[in-house]
Motif scaffolding. Structure first.
Motif, PDB file in Angstrom:
ATOM      1  N   GLY A  74     -49.944  30.186 -18.035  1.00  0.00           N
ATOM      2  CA  GLY A  74     -49.928  29.159 -16.862  1.00  0.00           C
ATOM      3  C   GLY A  74     -48.762  29.421 -16.209  1.00  0.00           C
ATOM      4  N   GLU A  75     -47.147  29.891 -16.399  1.00  0.00           N
ATOM      5  CA  GLU A  75     -46.087  29.263 -16.722  1.00  0.00           C
ATOM      6  C   GLU A  75     -45.304  30.511 -14.955  1.00  0.00           C
ATOM      7  N   LEU A  76     -46.385  30.701 -14.105  1.00  0.00           N
ATOM      8  CA  LEU A  76     -45.916  31.737 -13.144  1.00  0.00           C
ATOM      9  C   LEU A  76     -46.584  31.156 -11.983  1.00  0.00           C
ATOM     10  N   ILE A  77     -45.357  30.592 -11.144  1.00  0.00           N
ATOM     11  CA  ILE A  77     -45.658  29.775  -9.775  1.00  0.00           C
ATOM     12  C   ILE A  77     -45.248  31.147  -8.985  1.00  0.00           C
ATOM     13  N   VAL A  78     -46.270  31.024  -8.079  1.00  0.00           N
ATOM     14  CA  VAL A  78     -46.005  31.909  -6.501  1.00  0.00           C
ATOM     15  C   VAL A  78     -46.135  31.354  -5.597  1.00  0.00           C
ATOM     16  N   THR A  79     -45.286  30.991  -4.946  1.00  0.00           N
ATOM     17  CA  THR A  79     -44.855  30.265  -3.366  1.00  0.00           C
ATOM     18  C   THR A  79     -45.050  30.688  -2.490  1.00  0.00           C
ATOM     19  N   GLU A  80     -44.841  30.562  -1.171  1.00  0.00           N
ATOM     20  CA  GLU A  80     -44.263  31.027   0.275  1.00  0.00           C
ATOM     21  C   GLU A  80     -43.181  31.432  -0.248  1.00  0.00           C
ATOM     22  N   ASP A  81     -43.229  32.224   1.397  1.00  0.00           N
ATOM     23  CA  ASP A  81     -41.893  32.493   1.656  1.00  0.00           C
ATOM     24  C   ASP A  81     -40.928  32.078   2.315  1.00  0.00           C
ATOM     25  N   GLY A  82     -40.026  31.550   1.808  1.00  0.00           N
ATOM     26  CA  GLY A  82     -38.756  30.645   2.694  1.00  0.00           C
ATOM     27  C   GLY A  82     -38.634  29.408   1.295  1.00  0.00           C
ATOM     28  N   MET A  83     -38.754  29.292  -0.157  1.00  0.00           N
ATOM     29  CA  MET A  83     -38.826  28.544  -0.451  1.00  0.00           C
ATOM     30  C   MET A  83     -37.069  27.544  -0.891  1.00  0.00           C
ATOM     31  N   GLU A  84     -36.901  26.308   0.114  1.00  0.00           N
ATOM     32  CA  GLU A  84     -35.844  25.441  -0.501  1.00  0.00           C
ATOM     33  C   GLU A  84     -36.450  24.274  -0.827  1.00  0.00           C
ATOM     34  N   LEU A  85     -35.310  23.268  -0.907  1.00  0.00           N
ATOM     35  CA  LEU A  85     -35.313  22.337  -1.673  1.00  0.00           C
ATOM     36  C   LEU A  85     -34.572  21.386  -0.768  1.00  0.00           C
TER      37      LEU A  85
END
Length: 319
Positions: free
Chosen positions: A182-193
């Motif tokens: 459970g340590e793999l988190i997939v996010t949407e493209d364009g990840m920015e802070l």
């Protein structure tokens, strides 16, 4: 006489018939381990084994949830091949890959001078005999201070070889290990802070010094990760993107103790195993899997068609 007596006694015992030998019978309920079963009515062991085998079925696909960042709201649900994200843990393969990467990064630039490279005259310093001292040669002798080095290190290449299919399998094994934990988190493209607009305006105008900027960004990142549940107590976080994102990479450089940001080209197997969790963009994950699946692709054409490997990321549900 004793030997003859024992022999005759043995012959006498062997001569007794089965009917005349004394036998001890156990009562029916003497031990709970003794049970009376009929082999005619008992099911064979082969049928039991077959039923257990038929109950287990390999996974056809594994679910992967795509989140938005930094709110972590689920956006979609995708199906990935178990050959990509659900491989068994192989410590031997991971060890080979990490050692292979470490050998490639060794510089091997250590260099010492031999007696042919040391500065100075090559004339013999003293007579061979009659001086009462040791027989010394030139000033570059390894026996003298400032002389050449005997068998010293020279520039060399420490890199080793590893089969490409084994290396690609190590990549997917590391991702599978992270996925099952459970340590793999997939996010949407364009990840920015997203940094506050007031802070960005002050930073662009130059009213804040470097110390204040780094301090604010570090505190902001710590509070953001703590709100998500990715604080330092649970390990650092590795953010993997397709290209460099200004705010994310700058913030992670200021808050190095809490996480780090890496481009896809700079990631290796060791980076996938070091920190507490992985946060990776969907497109970066697909590119990584596509690049490291040589053991799943056949180079033999069947009816003019080459096997392209399992599909990556088939969308099932949009939220």
């Amino acid at each position: 006489m004793a030997a003859k007596g024992m022999k005759s006694l043995g012959e006498a015992m062997r001569g007794l018939s089965l009917a005349s030998r004394p036998c001890r019978t156990l009562p029916a309920q003497s031990s709970p381990l003794i049970s009376r079963r009929s082999m005619a009515t008992e099911a064979p062991v082969a049928n039991i084994t077959r039923s257990v085998t038929e109950a287990w079925q390999p996974l056809s696909s594994v679910p992967v949830t795509i989140y938005s960042f930094p709110s972590l709201e689920p956006r979609s649900l995708e199906a990935w091949s178990p050959k990509h994200l659900h491989l068994p843990l192989r410590r031997d393969i991971l060890h080979l890959a990490v050692v292979y990467e470490g050998d490639k990064t060794r510089q091997g630039t250590a260099n010492t001078k031999t007696r042919r490279e040391v500065h100075g005259s090559h004339k013999k310093m003293g007579a061979q005999k009659g001086s009462g001292a040791a027989r010394r040669g030139t000033r570059q002798s390894p026996l003298l201070r400032g002389g050449g080095k005997s068998f010293g290190p020279k520039p060399r290449d420490f890199s080793t070889s590893l089969n490409r299919k084994v290396y690609d399998l190590a990549w997917r094994t590391a991702l599978s290990y992270r996925y099952r934990r459970g340590e793999l988190i997939v996010t949407e493209d364009g990840m920015e802070l997203p940094l506050p607009n007031d802070f960005l305006q002050l930073a662009e105008s130059g009213k804040l010094g470097q110390v204040l900027e780094d301090g604010f960004v570090k505190k902001y990142v710590q509070d953001l990760l703590a709100a998500i549940g990715w604080d330092r107590s649970n390990g650092r976080t590795t953010f993997i993107t397709g290209d460099r994102r200004p705010n994310l990479f700058t913030a992670m450089e200021a808050a190095d103790a809490d996480g780090r940001a890496m481009e896809l080209e700079d990631v290796d197997v060791k980076n996938l195993l070091e920190t507490g969790r992985l946060v990776i963009e969907r497109s970066a994950l697909k590119e990584l899997i596509k690049k490291h699946q040589s053991d799943l692709i056949s180079r033999v054409a069947v009816k003019g068609i080459y096997a392209k490997g399992p599909p990556t990321g088939q969308t099932l549900v949009h939220y």
